[in-house]
Design a protein around this motif. Structure first.
Motif, PDB file in Angstrom:
ATOM      1  N   ASP A   1      21.616   6.960   1.981  1.00 51.78           N
ATOM      2  CA  ASP A   1      21.723   5.768   1.121  1.00 51.78           C
ATOM      3  C   ASP A   1      20.407   5.003   1.113  1.00 51.78           C
ATOM      4  O   ASP A   1      20.001   4.452   0.078  1.00 51.78           O
ATOM      5  N   VAL A   2      19.722   4.969   2.252  1.00 52.39           N
ATOM      6  CA  VAL A   2      18.468   4.221   2.350  1.00 52.39           C
ATOM      7  C   VAL A   2      17.413   4.850   1.432  1.00 52.39           C
ATOM      8  O   VAL A   2      16.736   4.163   0.652  1.00 52.39           O
ATOM      9  N   ILE A   3      17.326   6.212   1.532  1.00 53.06           N
ATOM     10  CA  ILE A   3      16.328   6.907   0.702  1.00 53.06           C
ATOM     11  C   ILE A   3      16.585   6.634  -0.777  1.00 53.06           C
ATOM     12  O   ILE A   3      15.685   6.274  -1.543  1.00 53.06           O
ATOM     13  N   GLU A   4      17.850   6.757  -1.134  1.00 54.08           N
ATOM     14  CA  GLU A   4      18.223   6.530  -2.548  1.00 54.08           C
ATOM     15  C   GLU A   4      17.828   5.141  -3.015  1.00 54.08           C
ATOM     16  O   GLU A   4      17.241   4.961  -4.077  1.00 54.08           O
ATOM     17  N   GLU A   5      18.132   4.152  -2.178  1.00 53.10           N
ATOM     18  CA  GLU A   5      17.877   2.747  -2.525  1.00 53.10           C
ATOM     19  C   GLU A   5      16.365   2.502  -2.677  1.00 53.10           C
ATOM     20  O   GLU A   5      15.920   1.798  -3.592  1.00 53.10           O
ATOM     21  N   ILE A   6      15.561   3.142  -1.767  1.00 52.44           N
ATOM     22  CA  ILE A   6      14.102   2.958  -1.840  1.00 52.44           C
ATOM     23  C   ILE A   6      13.570   3.525  -3.161  1.00 52.44           C
ATOM     24  O   ILE A   6      12.820   2.871  -3.896  1.00 52.44           O
ATOM     25  N   ARG A   7      14.010   4.788  -3.441  1.00 48.73           N
ATOM     26  CA  ARG A   7      13.537   5.412  -4.691  1.00 48.73           C
ATOM     27  C   ARG A   7      13.890   4.552  -5.900  1.00 48.73           C
ATOM     28  O   ARG A   7      13.057   4.296  -6.773  1.00 48.73           O
TER      29      ARG A   7
ATOM     30  N   PHE B   1       8.286   6.913   6.126  1.00 47.59           N
ATOM     31  CA  PHE B   1       7.779   5.720   6.815  1.00 47.59           C
ATOM     32  C   PHE B   1       8.602   4.488   6.393  1.00 47.59           C
ATOM     33  O   PHE B   1       9.028   3.700   7.222  1.00 47.59           O
ATOM     34  N   LEU B   2       8.860   4.420   5.091  1.00 45.44           N
ATOM     35  CA  LEU B   2       9.611   3.268   4.583  1.00 45.44           C
ATOM     36  C   LEU B   2      11.054   3.275   5.095  1.00 45.44           C
ATOM     37  O   LEU B   2      11.601   2.251   5.448  1.00 45.44           O
ATOM     38  N   VAL B   3      11.622   4.480   5.146  1.00 44.10           N
ATOM     39  CA  VAL B   3      12.993   4.592   5.663  1.00 44.10           C
ATOM     40  C   VAL B   3      13.048   4.060   7.104  1.00 44.10           C
ATOM     41  O   VAL B   3      13.925   3.283   7.470  1.00 44.10           O
ATOM     42  N   GLY B   4      12.053   4.483   7.859  1.00 46.10           N
ATOM     43  CA  GLY B   4      11.980   4.035   9.259  1.00 46.10           C
ATOM     44  C   GLY B   4      11.933   2.513   9.350  1.00 46.10           C
ATOM     45  O   GLY B   4      12.652   1.910  10.164  1.00 46.10           O
ATOM     46  N   GLN B   5      11.118   1.897   8.506  1.00 46.28           N
ATOM     47  CA  GLN B   5      11.013   0.432   8.500  1.00 46.28           C
ATOM     48  C   GLN B   5      12.349  -0.215   8.178  1.00 46.28           C
ATOM     49  O   GLN B   5      12.765  -1.155   8.848  1.00 46.28           O
ATOM     50  N   VAL B   6      13.008   0.359   7.169  1.00 47.68           N
ATOM     51  CA  VAL B   6      14.300  -0.200   6.749  1.00 47.68           C
ATOM     52  C   VAL B   6      15.345  -0.051   7.867  1.00 47.68           C
ATOM     53  O   VAL B   6      16.062  -0.996   8.194  1.00 47.68           O
ATOM     54  N   MET B   7      15.390   1.147   8.425  1.00 48.65           N
ATOM     55  CA  MET B   7      16.398   1.404   9.473  1.00 48.65           C
ATOM     56  C   MET B   7      16.212   0.440  10.644  1.00 48.65           C
ATOM     57  O   MET B   7      17.183  -0.040  11.229  1.00 48.65           O
ATOM     58  N   ARG B   8      14.964   0.197  10.993  1.00 49.51           N
ATOM     59  CA  ARG B   8      14.724  -0.703  12.124  1.00 49.51           C
ATOM     60  C   ARG B   8      15.250  -2.113  11.798  1.00 49.51           C
ATOM     61  O   ARG B   8      15.920  -2.736  12.591  1.00 49.51           O
ATOM     62  N   GLU B   9      14.952  -2.518  10.569  1.00 51.87           N
ATOM     63  CA  GLU B   9      15.325  -3.851  10.139  1.00 51.87           C
ATOM     64  C   GLU B   9      16.857  -3.998  10.041  1.00 51.87           C
ATOM     65  O   GLU B   9      17.411  -5.005  10.436  1.00 51.87           O
TER      66      GLU B   9
ATOM     67  N   ASN C   1       0.821  -1.216   0.000  1.00 51.64           N
ATOM     68  CA  ASN C   1       0.000   0.000   0.000  1.00 51.64           C
ATOM     69  C   ASN C   1       0.852   1.261   0.000  1.00 51.64           C
ATOM     70  O   ASN C   1       0.553   2.216  -0.713  1.00 51.64           O
ATOM     71  N   ALA C   2       1.907   1.204   0.807  1.00 55.03           N
ATOM     72  CA  ALA C   2       2.801   2.362   0.889  1.00 55.03           C
ATOM     73  C   ALA C   2       3.440   2.613  -0.470  1.00 55.03           C
ATOM     74  O   ALA C   2       3.541   3.753  -0.927  1.00 55.03           O
ATOM     75  N   VAL C   3       3.864   1.527  -1.098  1.00 55.59           N
ATOM     76  CA  VAL C   3       4.494   1.656  -2.413  1.00 55.59           C
ATOM     77  C   VAL C   3       3.502   2.272  -3.399  1.00 55.59           C
ATOM     78  O   VAL C   3       3.836   3.170  -4.171  1.00 55.59           O
ATOM     79  N   LYS C   4       2.257   1.815  -3.283  1.00 56.64           N
ATOM     80  CA  LYS C   4       1.224   2.340  -4.169  1.00 56.64           C
ATOM     81  C   LYS C   4       1.064   3.849  -3.970  1.00 56.64           C
ATOM     82  O   LYS C   4       1.068   4.625  -4.909  1.00 56.64           O
TER      83      LYS C   4
END
Lengths: 445, 461
Positions: free
Chosen positions: A434-440, A417-425, A402-405
């Motif tokens: 780097d995280v933001i770039e990778e998500i985009r 929100f996605l960055v937060g999820q990734v950082m936690r993981e 849903n977030a991706v959508k």
């Protein structure tokens, strides 16, 4: 008129500090008496036996000069000891050797670093401590182990207007004394004792510049916490009496820490007559400026100076103050900082290191080297593990369709929100950029 | 061996050369004490023979110690019932030094209680009697010590002087008494009377003994901050140098003095002149001023010093103080009271400074000052009650010297028409004990001090 505006609290302080010299003030017995069997740390002099004579401890005189200097006092070239007579079982000579008209230091002031106010110091003098009475159900016993321990008395003007001002001042005075290395200044153990003289002025009745016709001296305060509580209680009690149209009695009151109240100990109707006289057993002292200056050189930087130094290193005030509260902590900081700065890392700043110390993130009890390596580990720049990042991002995107959508629809803020999820993981093993770039990149792909 | 009248120096030499044993010497004196003390009441407590292995300068020579010096393990009362049961856990520096030099404590001598008095009549243990006339006082406060030497119950004794307490009983009992400069001998362990003038010193049968004992006693003591760093001299040696002195005499110190004493004074003056010493008049402040100054300062210090006897320790309460001590405590506390301090104590201190300056000025012109020791010879027992401030009056000639802290020696120079000893004193400048002793020694050589000391022993064969 509101009660708060009608009354002014007036407090002057008498503070006693036991010096941590090797021997007592006037004899060779150890000045450290705490925890010793009663009456095992005594000799003819501190027992006041017939014929025994006092020989002054030069170190104690020097320490008193140091306190005086740190409190911006005038140190007198000439001074002497006096006998202060009163009768009490813990005072074996029937007089206390103290100083009356020529103290070692006088006319000083001190401004605590967190305060905008200067408090005037009336005098700093040297005297001897008394023995101790031990009350038991079988009777009262006297322990003379403490008799003759050097005691410095610091007297302030009645410049304090609240319990908070007193607390700030006394806490910092403790710091000063500990920095000087001349006393443990431990309130709980009695090596620092606070006796505030408290009165409350009804401003509608007493003119400016005049003082109330009474004062109450508070005793038995065994900690900073109790100091504030005791003063607050006493001020409240006095205001209540004044509101009833009564004038509080001039007296000495004790503080009962269990009940949180003060109680009458001794009513002083007249001023005590101590029949002071110059102590004939001790010659008058006369020191030249050369000697005094050599003592002043031993006075380490006082808190204000240390504080300024820390602020210059861009520490914030609060951290700076906490850091300097304990001399060992500050010394440790000052010792490791130059080496840490050599690492030339933008992440290792004095504020960052100070934070680690005051928040106890790194133990300073370890060796200096261990501490330094720990700090470097914690404060080093984060290296992104590229492969791991790709894996984690893939997983997070899969789990949050849903977030991706939403993102694809143009809702840019979803990315955080996605960055937060990734950082936690990933447990911090990637730079946020780097995280933001990778998500985009992954969503576009 | 008959040891009667032997000086410390002679006894010591006899012991050293094994002509007599330490035990024999001890027995000789103990027997005399047993025989005569009931009559004379010189001793309050008798010591034990010990210290026999010591080979020091005074090895085996017994000494009588005034009962205000603490003696470890030996009762010390200061002649007051307050300390009736006090056995000190430590010894005075003076006692330690004498024992260190080999002396043995023969016993503790009677005195005015707390040294308050000039006759031993304030003692809680009865007055001592003058060996020259048992109906008279020996003087005081070191009366027991003076009696012990005068009747040769002890070859020498230790006294303490606050103002006259060594020299006045020495004069009245016909022996030699030396009061050193204040600070020359340690006060540690001497039960304080007036701390700013208290001074231990010897009572002896010869000037040489006084010099010898002073040499043992003098010096800086780490336990007494008021002792001086000034170097201790070899008094017995310096005493024997042939020196000529300029000696001052002051009319102010002859005013009101008994005629017989004045006569003796001028006789000694002419003898000293014949020996080649010069005399010069010096003008000094009247000793009368010293009575007020001394009384105020001394009472204040007494009140303070006695405040430790508060009844908590030592077994007896304050009720055990005698009348004289109570009077002194009351007056002392009065002059120290708030509002009165400036008018009395402070003023007295200022006058004290004037008296000191007065002597300093005089000693620019002269080496020594010769004066009588007392205005009269020994009084009858009980007479003191007729004189308010009895002690102060009897010690009027000693008070200026004591207040100034100067060294002085008393020596006997003859008998008055009642057959009682007359004493004169030579006062010197600060720490000039060597000069005081030197002049006295010369006079002793020349005159044998007119045989007074020997005559004294005769009654107590």
């Amino acid at each position: 008129m509101e009660i708060k505006n009608k009354y002014e609290v007036i407090i002057g302080l008498e503070i006693h500090v036991e010096l941590s010299t090797a021997s007592k003030m006037f004899c060779q017995c150890s000045a450290s008496y705490f925890g010793k069997e009663p009456n095992t740390n005594v000799c003819p002099v501190c027992l006041g036996l017939p014929g025994a004579l006092p020989v002054p401890n030069k170190k104690a005189i020097e320490y008193t000069m140091m306190i005086g200097k740190a409190l911006n006092c005038k140190i007198n070239n000439k001074f002497h000891f006096d006998r202060k007579h009163y009768s009490y079982p813990d005072l074996p000579k029937g007089y206390q050797i103290s100083q009356y008209d020529e103290p070692i230091a006088q006319h000083g002031w001190y401004q605590p670093v967190m305060s905008s106010k200067k408090f005037r110091i009336t005098r700093v003098h040297l005297e001897e401590d008394t023995g101790k009475l031990i009350h038991s159900k079988n009777g009262t016993y006297i322990d003379f182990n403490r008799s003759g321990v050097p005691l410095v008395e610091i007297v302030t003007e009645a410049d304090f207007r609240s319990a908070d001002e007193v607390k700030t001042f006394v806490e910092e005075l403790q710091m000063v004394v500990r920095y000087l290395g001349i006393s443990q200044a431990d309130m709980e153990k009695g090596s620092m004792r606070l006796e505030p003289n408290i009165s409350v002025k009804d401003k509608t009745k007493i003119k400016e510049g005049e003082l109330p016709p009474y004062k109450v001296e508070l005793k038995n305060i065994n900690s900073f916490r109790f100091a504030k509580k005791a003063i607050d209680y006493e001020v409240k009690r006095q205001i209540e009496l004044l509101e009833e149209g009564k004038v509080p009695v001039q007296e000495t009151r004790g503080y009962n820490e269990k009940k949180g109240i003060t109680f009458t100990q001794r009513v002083k109707e007249n001023a005590d007559d101590y029949r002071y006289m110059p102590e004939p057993d001790i010659p008058y002292f006369e020191f030249d400026d050369k000697y005094l200056n050599s003592v002043f050189l031993k006075v380490p930087p006082v808190p204000q100076e240390i504080f300024t130094n820390l602020i210059k290193q861009r520490l914030n005030k609060k951290t700076a103050f906490i850091l300097m509260k304990n001399k060992q902590t500050l010394d440790f900081f000052n010792e490791v900082m130059p080496e840490l700065l050599k690492k030339n890392s933008e992440f290792i700043t004095p504020q960052a290191v100070a934070n680690l110390i005051v928040n106890e993130k790194v133990d300073i009890k370890n060796s200096k080297d261990k501490f330094i390596s720990n700090v470097i580990k914690i404060l080093r720049p984060i290296q992104t593990d590229k492969d791991l990042l790709t894996q984690v991002v893939k997983k997070v995107l899969t789990n949050n369709p849903n977030a991706v959508k939403d993102f694809k629809k143009g809702k840019e803020n979803v990315v955080m929100f996605l960055v937060g999820q990734v950082m936690r993981e990933i447990k911090g093993k990637a730079k946020p950029q780097d995280v933001i770039e990778e998500i985009r990149k992954s969503i576009k792909d | 061996m008959n040891l009667i009248g032997k000086s410390v120096t002679e006894l010591r030499n006899l012991i050293k050369s094994k002509k007599v044993s330490k035990g024999e010497v001890w027995d000789f004196f103990v027997k005399r004490v047993e025989k005569y003390n009931k009559k004379l009441n010189a001793f309050l407590t008798i010591g034990e023979i010990k210290n026999l292995d010591n080979d020091g300068e005074l090895a085996g020579v017994p000494v009588a110690i005034k009962d205000n010096f603490c003696t470890k393990g030996l009762r010390t009362t200061a002649s007051s019932k307050v300390l009736d049961n006090f056995i000190p856990p430590y010894s005075a520096t003076v006692v330690k030094k004498l024992e260190g030099a080999g002396s043995v404590i023969l016993g503790k001598t009677n005195m005015d209680a707390w040294a308050h008095g000039s006759s031993t009549e304030t003692s809680a243990y009865g007055s001592s009697k003058n060996p020259w006339d048992l109906s008279r006082t020996p003087g005081g406060s070191s009366g027991g010590s003076a009696v012990a030497v005068s009747a040769y119950l002890s070859p020498y004794a230790i006294g303490s002087e606050t103002a006259g307490s060594i020299k006045q009983p020495a004069a009245w009992s016909g022996v030699i008494g030396l009061k050193p400069t204040y600070g020359r001998v340690s006060r540690y362990g001497l039960i304080s009377m007036a701390s700013s003038t208290d001074c231990p010193g010897p009572l002896t049968v010869s000037v040489e003994d006084a010099a010898l004992i002073l040499k043992v006693l003098a010096g800086k003591d780490e336990f007494d901050a008021t002792t001086s760093q000034v170097e201790v001299k070899d008094y017995p040696k310096l005493m024997k140098e042939k020196r000529k002195f300029t000696i001052g005499i002051s009319d102010e110190f002859l005013a009101g003095v008994d005629e017989d004493i004045k006569k003796a004074f001028f006789k000694v003056k002419s003898d000293l002149e014949k020996m080649g010493h010069r005399f010069k008049k010096v003008s000094l402040l009247s000793p009368e001023y010293s009575i007020s100054v001394y009384t105020i300062l001394q009472r204040a210090e007494v009140a303070s010093n006695l405040s430790r006897f508060d009844g908590v320790r030592y077994g007896n309460t304050r009720e055990f103080f005698g009348e004289e001590a109570k009077r002194r405590v009351m007056l002392g506390n009065y002059v120290l009271s708030y509002g009165y301090y400036d008018a009395y104590y402070k003023k007295a201190q200022k006058v004290r400074t004037l008296i000191v300056d007065d002597f300093k000025r005089a000693f620019k012109d002269v080496d020594l000052i010769l004066t009588p020791t007392t205005p009269m010879t020994a009084l009858k027992l009980g007479e003191w009650e007729k004189y308010p401030f009895f002690g102060e009056k009897m010690d009027v000639l000693n008070e200026p010297i004591a207040i100034a802290g100067l060294p002085a020696i008393d020596f006997p120079v003859g008998l008055d028409r009642k057959g009682l000893p007359i004493g004169l004193q030579l006062t010197g400048n600060y720490f000039k004990e060597d000069e005081v002793l030197n002049a006295a020694y010369q006079l002793e050589k020349e005159t044998e001090f007119y045989q007074v000391i020997k005559k004294g022993f005769k009654k107590w064969r």
